[in-house]
Design a protein around this motif. Structure first.
Motif, short mmCIF file in Angstrom:
data_model
loop_
_atom_site.label_atom_id
_atom_site.label_comp_id
_atom_site.label_asym_id
_atom_site.label_seq_id
_atom_site.Cartn_x
_atom_site.Cartn_y
_atom_site.Cartn_z
N ALA A 175 11.25 0.30 -6.44
CA ALA A 175 9.73 0.39 -6.23
C ALA A 175 9.79 1.86 -6.81
O ALA A 175 10.02 2.81 -6.78
CB ALA A 175 9.58 0.47 -4.61
N VAL A 176 8.21 2.03 -8.21
CA VAL A 176 7.63 2.33 -8.08
C VAL A 176 6.42 3.40 -8.11
O VAL A 176 5.52 2.25 -7.56
CB VAL A 176 7.43 2.49 -9.80
CG1 VAL A 176 6.88 4.28 -10.81
CG2 VAL A 176 7.94 1.83 -10.87
N VAL A 177 6.67 4.92 -7.34
CA VAL A 177 5.92 5.57 -6.87
C VAL A 177 4.81 6.71 -7.66
O VAL A 177 6.49 7.57 -8.21
CB VAL A 177 5.68 6.43 -5.13
CG1 VAL A 177 5.50 6.89 -4.84
CG2 VAL A 177 6.29 4.47 -4.69
N GLY A 178 4.38 7.37 -8.28
CA GLY A 178 4.28 7.64 -8.90
C GLY A 178 2.23 8.10 -10.11
O GLY A 178 1.93 7.42 -9.00
N GLU A 223 9.06 -6.09 -6.15
CA GLU A 223 9.46 -7.86 -6.89
C GLU A 223 8.02 -8.47 -7.16
O GLU A 223 8.26 -8.88 -8.56
CB GLU A 223 9.09 -9.48 -5.43
CG GLU A 223 10.78 -8.88 -4.56
CD GLU A 223 11.84 -9.43 -5.14
OE1 GLU A 223 12.04 -9.94 -6.65
OE2 GLU A 223 12.66 -9.30 -4.75
N ASN A 224 7.01 -7.24 -7.16
CA ASN A 224 5.94 -7.60 -7.66
C ASN A 224 6.53 -6.67 -9.51
O ASN A 224 5.84 -7.39 -10.46
CB ASN A 224 4.53 -7.67 -6.92
CG ASN A 224 4.08 -8.09 -6.50
OD1 ASN A 224 4.48 -9.93 -6.96
ND2 ASN A 224 3.88 -8.08 -5.39
N GLY A 225 6.62 -5.71 -9.52
CA GLY A 225 7.04 -4.70 -11.03
C GLY A 225 8.11 -5.71 -11.14
O GLY A 225 7.88 -5.61 -12.60
N PHE A 226 8.68 -5.83 -11.08
CA PHE A 226 9.68 -6.85 -11.46
C PHE A 226 9.52 -7.93 -12.29
O PHE A 226 9.29 -8.20 -13.69
CB PHE A 226 11.25 -7.39 -10.03
CG PHE A 226 11.98 -8.18 -11.15
CD1 PHE A 226 13.01 -7.97 -11.60
CD2 PHE A 226 11.97 -9.97 -11.15
CE1 PHE A 226 14.45 -8.71 -12.56
CE2 PHE A 226 12.82 -10.52 -11.71
CZ PHE A 226 14.10 -10.24 -12.40
#
Length: 354
Positions: A281-284, A330-333
């Motif tokens: 998961a990306v947080v940025g 999962e959505n990032g994938f």
């Protein structure tokens, strides 16, 4: 498109995200039957090296280009010839159909070449003021080279600031044979990942501050850091990985729950998409690739660049809510899988063809 001779001009062969993208395109254009060559000068560009110390840095880099690195690239499997030439001048560059500048100093050299070297393009991967004099960098965007940009914000920059209405956008692809995760486990770990880079624009110190805030709420949180430069500012308890190979990097992404992306500015930024491809998961910050394909609370958690408090709160939120973490992962994938190299190369070919 019939077979054409394509030349890329790069400033050096060291490992950077921008150079990696050029190598990807070069390899894939060759796979499609084109005659591709990469040119790199022995004499190093000075970039923002100034004064006596800057002179010696440039000399040292030139010696490295000529005697140490030469055409050897041990961090990427380059399948096209790399030619080390004294300088990017007509006498050293072969005639061809297309020639592409890939960094602001190379734009001046490509512009000065004869037309016989090929139709001239400028592959813009960022607003490179961080690496040179503002005026020198800005003037490259006014040269009569066809601009190819990797994001809509760069396209908008060229239109508004430099009145370039001829720029075209090609999103970067992701190599799904290099970055993937078919067996992601969502357990009760609190593993965070952060990239170290000495450039202030990468926001490393913001990432560290956010982690330290998170650690107060989640004392069990663990931080892994990776980078190609030696990092001295490593938080207590964190583990640093120097120059991880692609297998090690995929493992770092895959084992992390959250990838912290604190950049202040990016042309694109490879790491958040690599993380997504590994179901991390990306947080940025809402810059670069996250500005282009990121949707807050859908495939990433985003905040304004430089807002350490918001970055920290987003990390805490996703660590508290495991359902949200899984959904973001999962959505990032799915987002990453939609950024294929085949599509990127086809778009590039259509631009070169037109």
């Amino acid at each position: 498109m019939t077979l054409v001779k394509i030349s890329f001009v790069i400033p050096f062969t060291q490992s950077t995200g921008g150079i990696k993208i050029i190598f990807q395109y070069a390899n894939r254009l060759k796979e499609r039957g084109h005659d591709v060559t990469i040119f790199v000068p022995m004499k190093a560009y000075s970039f923002n090296n100034k004064g006596i110390s800057g002179f010696f840095k440039t000399v040292k880099a030139s010696i490295g280009n000529t005697l140490k690195r030469r055409t050897k690239v041990d961090w990427f499997d380059v399948k096209v010839p790399i030619k080390l030439v004294p300088a990017i001048k007509n006498s050293f560059i072969e005639d061809g159909d297309i020639i592409i500048a890939t960094a602001w100093p190379t734009a001046y050299d490509v512009n000065n070449l004869k037309d016989s070297k090929g139709k001239k393009f400028y592959f813009v991967q960022g607003y490179e003021r961080w690496s040179g004099d503002d005026q020198l960098v800005d003037d490259t965007y006014r040269l009569p080279l066809k601009p190819i940009v990797i994001s809509s914000w760069l396209d908008e920059l060229l239109k508004k600031k430099f009145q370039r209405n001829d720029s075209v956008i090609v999103y970067n692809g992701i190599d799904t044979t290099e970055f993937y995760n078919n067996e992601k486990r969502y357990d009760d770990t609190y593993n965070l990942l952060l990239m170290y880079h000495p450039l202030k624009s990468k926001g490393y110190s913001d990432g560290v501050k956010a982690y330290e805030d998170v650690k107060k709420i989640f004392p069990q949180a663990k931080l892994s850091i990776f980078g190609i430069d030696k990092c001295k500012d490593i938080p207590e308890g964190a583990v640093f990985y120097m120059k991880p190979n692609k297998e090690q990097l995929r493992e770092l992404y895959s084992n992390a729950d959250v990838y912290i992306f604190p950049s202040h500015q990016e042309g694109w930024g490879l790491t958040p998409i690599e993380a997504m491809a590994c179901k991390c998961a990306v947080v940025g910050s809402n810059v670069g690739a996250l500005m282009e394909v990121g949707i807050n609370k859908v495939n990433a958690l985003t905040s304004s660049p430089g807002d350490v408090e918001a970055l920290s709160k987003n990390i805490q939120l996703i660590l508290k809510d495991r359902t949200l973490l899984r959904s973001i992962s999962e959505n990032g994938f799915k987002t990453a899988m939609g950024l294929s190299w085949d599509k990127a190369v086809e778009n590039l070919i259509q631009i070169l063809k037109s």
